[in-house]
Design a protein around this motif. Structure first.
Motif, PDB file in Angstrom:
ATOM      1  N   ALA A 403      10.798   6.251 -10.776  1.00  0.00           N
ATOM      2  CA  ALA A 403      12.070   6.138 -10.286  1.00  0.00           C
ATOM      3  C   ALA A 403      12.135   6.123  -8.678  1.00  0.00           C
ATOM      4  CB  ALA A 403      12.993   7.244 -11.050  1.00  0.00           C
ATOM      5  N   THR A 404      11.407   6.997  -8.181  1.00  0.00           N
ATOM      6  CA  THR A 404      11.782   7.172  -6.665  1.00  0.00           C
ATOM      7  C   THR A 404      11.147   5.897  -5.987  1.00  0.00           C
ATOM      8  OG1 THR A 404      11.059   9.551  -6.848  1.00  0.00           O
ATOM      9  CG2 THR A 404      10.676   8.534  -4.695  1.00  0.00           C
ATOM     10  N   ILE A 405      10.063   5.330  -6.646  1.00  0.00           N
ATOM     11  CA  ILE A 405       9.509   3.933  -6.036  1.00  0.00           C
ATOM     12  C   ILE A 405      10.623   3.255  -6.180  1.00  0.00           C
ATOM     13  CG2 ILE A 405       7.666   2.328  -6.342  1.00  0.00           C
ATOM     14  CD1 ILE A 405       6.327   4.782  -5.530  1.00  0.00           C
ATOM     15  N   GLU A 406      11.160   2.891  -7.428  1.00  0.00           N
ATOM     16  CA  GLU A 406      12.073   1.863  -7.387  1.00  0.00           C
ATOM     17  C   GLU A 406      13.292   1.980  -6.331  1.00  0.00           C
ATOM     18  OE1 GLU A 406      13.335   1.908 -11.389  1.00  0.00           O
ATOM     19  OE2 GLU A 406      11.353   1.238 -12.216  1.00  0.00           O
ATOM     20  N   GLU A 407      13.620   3.188  -6.156  1.00  0.00           N
ATOM     21  CA  GLU A 407      14.714   3.481  -5.321  1.00  0.00           C
ATOM     22  C   GLU A 407      14.406   3.178  -3.823  1.00  0.00           C
ATOM     23  OE1 GLU A 407      17.525   7.407  -4.025  1.00  0.00           O
ATOM     24  OE2 GLU A 407      15.987   7.492  -5.747  1.00  0.00           O
ATOM     25  N   PHE A 408      13.179   3.478  -3.531  1.00  0.00           N
ATOM     26  CA  PHE A 408      12.534   3.309  -2.209  1.00  0.00           C
ATOM     27  C   PHE A 408      12.516   1.741  -1.930  1.00  0.00           C
ATOM     28  CE2 PHE A 408       9.210   2.628   1.025  1.00  0.00           C
ATOM     29  CZ  PHE A 408       9.500   3.411   1.883  1.00  0.00           C
ATOM     30  N   VAL A 409      12.114   1.006  -2.834  1.00  0.00           N
ATOM     31  CA  VAL A 409      12.061  -0.329  -2.497  1.00  0.00           C
ATOM     32  C   VAL A 409      13.180  -1.101  -2.392  1.00  0.00           C
ATOM     33  CG1 VAL A 409      11.213  -2.513  -3.703  1.00  0.00           C
ATOM     34  CG2 VAL A 409       9.649  -0.530  -3.947  1.00  0.00           C
ATOM     35  N   ALA A 410      14.379  -0.371  -3.134  1.00  0.00           N
ATOM     36  CA  ALA A 410      15.426  -1.119  -3.148  1.00  0.00           C
ATOM     37  C   ALA A 410      16.196  -0.896  -1.569  1.00  0.00           C
ATOM     38  CB  ALA A 410      16.403  -0.500  -4.223  1.00  0.00           C
ATOM     39  N   LEU A 411      15.852   0.306  -1.273  1.00  0.00           N
ATOM     40  CA  LEU A 411      16.619   0.684  -0.029  1.00  0.00           C
ATOM     41  C   LEU A 411      15.937   0.152   1.189  1.00  0.00           C
ATOM     42  CD1 LEU A 411      17.176   4.626  -0.385  1.00  0.00           C
ATOM     43  CD2 LEU A 411      18.772   2.817   0.260  1.00  0.00           C
ATOM     44  N   THR A 412      14.528  -0.102   1.292  1.00  0.00           N
ATOM     45  CA  THR A 412      13.796  -0.392   2.214  1.00  0.00           C
ATOM     46  C   THR A 412      13.186  -1.709   2.181  1.00  0.00           C
ATOM     47  OG1 THR A 412      11.699   0.543   1.696  1.00  0.00           O
ATOM     48  CG2 THR A 412      13.246   2.214   2.734  1.00  0.00           C
ATOM     49  N   GLY A 413      12.868  -2.047   1.061  1.00  0.00           N
ATOM     50  CA  GLY A 413      12.294  -3.547   0.909  1.00  0.00           C
ATOM     51  C   GLY A 413      10.764  -3.263   1.116  1.00  0.00           C
ATOM     52  N   GLY A 414      10.402  -2.164   1.526  1.00  0.00           N
ATOM     53  CA  GLY A 414       8.901  -1.840   1.468  1.00  0.00           C
ATOM     54  C   GLY A 414       8.071  -1.989   0.369  1.00  0.00           C
ATOM     55  N   GLU A 415       6.808  -2.697   0.399  1.00  0.00           N
ATOM     56  CA  GLU A 415       6.078  -2.756  -0.682  1.00  0.00           C
ATOM     57  C   GLU A 415       4.577  -2.352  -0.520  1.00  0.00           C
ATOM     58  OE1 GLU A 415       5.182  -7.511  -0.924  1.00  0.00           O
ATOM     59  OE2 GLU A 415       7.251  -6.858  -1.306  1.00  0.00           O
ATOM     60  N   VAL A 416       4.426  -1.882   0.768  1.00  0.00           N
ATOM     61  CA  VAL A 416       3.034  -1.415   1.241  1.00  0.00           C
ATOM     62  C   VAL A 416       2.591  -0.206   0.669  1.00  0.00           C
ATOM     63  CG1 VAL A 416       1.588  -0.937   3.166  1.00  0.00           C
ATOM     64  CG2 VAL A 416       3.646  -2.696   3.558  1.00  0.00           C
ATOM     65  N   THR A 417       1.260  -0.029   0.073  1.00  0.00           N
ATOM     66  CA  THR A 417       0.668   0.940  -0.307  1.00  0.00           C
ATOM     67  C   THR A 417       0.060   1.824   0.877  1.00  0.00           C
ATOM     68  OG1 THR A 417      -1.468   0.025  -0.938  1.00  0.00           O
ATOM     69  CG2 THR A 417       0.249   0.385  -2.768  1.00  0.00           C
ATOM     70  N   GLN A 418      -0.266   2.930   0.996  1.00  0.00           N
ATOM     71  CA  GLN A 418      -0.692   3.790   2.088  1.00  0.00           C
ATOM     72  C   GLN A 418      -2.192   3.557   2.273  1.00  0.00           C
ATOM     73  OE1 GLN A 418       0.765   7.613   3.223  1.00  0.00           O
ATOM     74  NE2 GLN A 418      -1.150   8.398   2.863  1.00  0.00           N
ATOM     75  N   VAL A 419      -2.871   3.280   1.067  1.00  0.00           N
ATOM     76  CA  VAL A 419      -4.309   3.005   1.348  1.00  0.00           C
ATOM     77  C   VAL A 419      -4.752   1.719   1.543  1.00  0.00           C
ATOM     78  CG1 VAL A 419      -4.993   4.908  -0.319  1.00  0.00           C
ATOM     79  CG2 VAL A 419      -4.223   2.642  -1.449  1.00  0.00           C
ATOM     80  N   SER A 420      -3.764   0.709   1.257  1.00  0.00           N
ATOM     81  CA  SER A 420      -4.000  -0.639   1.570  1.00  0.00           C
ATOM     82  C   SER A 420      -3.684  -0.852   3.020  1.00  0.00           C
ATOM     83  CB  SER A 420      -3.433  -1.926   0.796  1.00  0.00           C
ATOM     84  OG  SER A 420      -2.000  -1.680   0.790  1.00  0.00           O
ATOM     85  N   ALA A 421      -2.826  -0.141   3.593  1.00  0.00           N
ATOM     86  CA  ALA A 421      -2.185  -0.415   5.073  1.00  0.00           C
ATOM     87  C   ALA A 421      -3.473   0.438   5.710  1.00  0.00           C
ATOM     88  CB  ALA A 421      -0.972   0.394   4.952  1.00  0.00           C
ATOM     89  N   LEU A 422      -4.070   1.250   5.323  1.00  0.00           N
ATOM     90  CA  LEU A 422      -5.087   2.062   6.168  1.00  0.00           C
ATOM     91  C   LEU A 422      -6.299   0.956   6.049  1.00  0.00           C
ATOM     92  CD1 LEU A 422      -4.951   5.620   5.322  1.00  0.00           C
ATOM     93  CD2 LEU A 422      -4.456   4.460   7.421  1.00  0.00           C
TER      94      LEU A 422
END
Length: 644
Positions: A403-422
């Motif tokens: 639920a937190t993931i879905e809320e975060f995506v809706a608010l920020t549009g972010g879809e980057v995972t921390q490990v793939s970003a690194l």
């Protein structure tokens, strides 16, 4: 005897300007400059002296006393402890702000000279502005709070006392075994008092940093322990870095077929590409290092203080017959883990030990285990690099909350995972670029995932894991090595705690790059509480929906960090996906001004522990089933761990 009459503060500046260190025949000016936030307790004394004649010392203007002291700590670390920037503050809150930084330096054994102003030695105007009064003793001021977090402390209550105080300060600051924070408190009236100082006090002093070798008996002890071992493992600690012993350690391991693993402080002392380098070890270690550590019958700690993260709270080394050898310049650290000890310089000791073991014809009993462990980790690294948040994947961490993931995506549009970003950042950065970190989940991911073959390219403050170090640390690293690109790896929580010195970076025209991982919370601690059965309490950045509510249980609070950074004068970017991150990294490298990339990072997409345990205090009595289970698991692990 020739003398020169001057104030105590003027004498201090002249003395600092004439200090040098020598290591391996290379002489370095020890004091680069002075950082200060001028206040009433320092500006008319030390400030006057610097204004009149600062010699070759640069004067830097800090924004926050803690921040500027972190800059100085990072500078000294990146200079391998061969150069320092003392920090001066007013009395009271200015001094108190530096206490956290003093502890950070001391825990990490980094030289940091602090020069806080103090109350009047004459006491005529007492109590003065910002003076802490204690009824039990009028000698106590804010600066007494430095005593527990410094390696040396002094207060100069007469101008002539400066001489013995500063000689002792240099003794500690230039001693590899004892170095850390040094506090010399400067009463504001004494700063302006004059004395006929002997000219020999201002002569050029060269403090020699030597390479002591363990006594023959200790060399025999550790050689005997190693010869008996079939599956030894070397721990590469921070002492390897400061001794410049990386090549010697690699040669040692290659000569005797011994794998080695890195602590946070030791990473980048050796090449990541070495066939014997397993990578990060312990609670934030990777699968390769931790699996080999479980089998080891001898652990050879070189320049490591064996913290709980390195040893996974003394649970990592599971071989019932495991023994420990410790090579350390500090006798205090060498005694840890009931080790067979050798007190000496890492490089000199490894070179002597290599000769001794070669004469004995020693070689470990490893076959293909080292290569197999590294191959298994490479496979895991490939998975992490391509990881996207999707329900079909097993969670990287236990405390996932869709639920937190879905809320975060809706608010920020972010879809980057921390490990793939690194993984992408590591691919994009040059091998010589410096990455700086300190707190949150990023140090764990970086210790596991970051690789480099360039010395001192990995700059992690993890002895104190001090939130707020990252951006100040990046500036310190840049001041130390201005020819290299520097990247601060920082979470949104740590960024909001302390980022004031980014303005100093702009003022000094020293470009730093801030990679800000925004996941709307203290993600690392949120994982810790939820994975131990505790509710989601005050670790995510949420509104309090109802003024009477006991919890912040409203919506997540999005922050436009790029816009805020733009207001400071940074070149900024927002990255919501890997393409935007790649484009931002490419453009940021072209800039001459400092940059900030606001990476909207999906919560709960960092790595988890690999066959490791970390001992944290958990409630032994609780109504919650999750807490009860966590306590039982903790107790079971504790019973299997070593006690000392």
């Amino acid at each position: 005897m020739e003398t020169t009459r001057m104030t105590m503060a003027q004498a201090l500046v002249k003395f600092l300007d004439n200090q040098y260190v020598s290591m391996d025949g290379v002489e370095t000016k020890f004091v680069h400059g002075i950082f200060t936030v001028f206040g009433h307790g320092i500006v008319c004394g030390l400030g006057q002296a610097l204004d009149e004649d600062s010699g070759a010392l640069k004067v830097y203007q800090g924004r926050n006393e803690q921040g500027m002291a972190h800059v100085a700590t990072a500078f000294a670390k990146q200079k391998d402890r061969l150069q320092i920037i003392p920090c001066a503050s007013s009395i009271g809150p200015g001094a108190a702000n530096m206490i956290t930084a003093a502890a950070t330096a001391s825990v990490n054994n980094i030289p940091l000279l602090l020069l806080p102003g103090d109350a009047f030695a004459c006491r005529q105007p007492d109590p003065v502005l910002q003076q802490v009064e204690q009824e039990s003793s009028l000698t106590i001021t804010t600066n007494d709070a430095f005593k527990p977090v410094c390696k040396y402390w002094d207060r100069v209550v007469r101008p002539e006392q400066l001489m013995t105080a500063m000689i002792n300060a240099m003794r500690v600051l230039t001693d590899p075994a004892q170095t850390g924070a040094v506090c010399i408190a400067l009463p504001q009236d004494v700063e302006g008092e004059s004395f006929d100082y002997p000219d020999y006090f201002f002569q050029k002093r060269v403090h020699r940093i030597t390479r002591p070798v363990p006594v023959p008996e200790e060399m025999e002890d550790i050689a005997e322990a190693i010869v008996k071992a079939k599956k030894p493992l070397v721990i590469c600690g921070g002492g390897v870095r400061y001794s410049k012993a990386g090549a010697a350690l690699e040669a040692f391991c290659q000569a005797f077929n011994i794998p080695f693993a890195e602590t946070q402080a030791g990473k980048s002392a050796c090449r990541s590409s070495s066939p014997y380098n397993l990578g990060g070890l312990g609670a934030t270690g990777n699968l390769a290092a931790n699996s080999i550590a479980e089998q080891a019958d001898l652990v050879i700690a070189v320049g490591s203080r064996l913290s709980d993260f390195t040893t996974a709270s003394k649970s990592l080394f599971k071989n019932p017959d495991v023994k420990f050898v410790s090579i350390n310049i500090s006798r205090f650290h060498a005694y840890k883990a009931d080790a067979v000890k050798a007190v000496g310089d890492a490089k000199a000791t490894l070179e002597a030990l290599t000769e001794k073991l070669s004469a004995a014809g020693y070689r470990s009993g490893y076959g293909e285990e080292i290569a197999q462990a590294k191959a298994a980790w490479e496979k895991e690294m490939a998975f992490l690099a391509g990881y996207r948040y999707d329900e079909k994947f097993e969670p990287l961490i236990a405390a996932r909350n869709p639920a937190t993931i879905e809320e975060f995506v809706a608010l920020t549009g972010g879809e980057v995972t921390q490990v793939s970003a690194l993984a992408l950042i590591r691919e994009m950065l040059c091998d010589s670029d410096i990455v700086v970190g300190a707190s949150g989940s990023l140090p764990g991911d970086l210790q596991r995932m970051w690789t480099t073959d360039t010395r001192d390219a990995y700059h992690m403050e993890y002895g104190y894991s001090c939130m707020g170090y990252e951006i100040a640390g990046a500036l310190g690293a840049k001041l130390a090595q201005p020819e290299r690109e520097v990247y601060a790896m920082v979470g949104d929580g740590s960024y909001m705690m302390l980022h004031s010195e980014l303005f100093t970076a702009l003022q000094e025209r020293k470009k730093i790059n801030i990679l800000l991982f925004d996941n709307c919370g203290f993600g690392c601690i949120n994982n810790l509480q939820m994975s131990n059965g505790i509710g989601n309490l005050a670790t995510e950045f949420r509104y309090r929906d109802n003024g009477d509510s006991l919890r912040h249980d409203g919506a997540l609070i999005p922050v436009d960090f790029a816009k805020a950074g733009e207001g400071y004068g940074l070149k900024t970017y927002t990255a919501r996906n890997l393409k935007e991150l790649k484009d931002a990294l490419e453009d940021a490298r072209k800039q001459e001004v400092s940059t900030l990339i606001d990476i909207k990072t999906l919560p709960k997409t960092m790595t988890d522990g690999y066959r490791s345990w970390w001992h944290v205090g958990i409630a032994s009595t609780s109504q919650k089933e999750g807490v009860q289970r966590a306590y039982a698991e903790k107790e079971a692990a504790r019973r299997q761990a070593r006690m000392y």
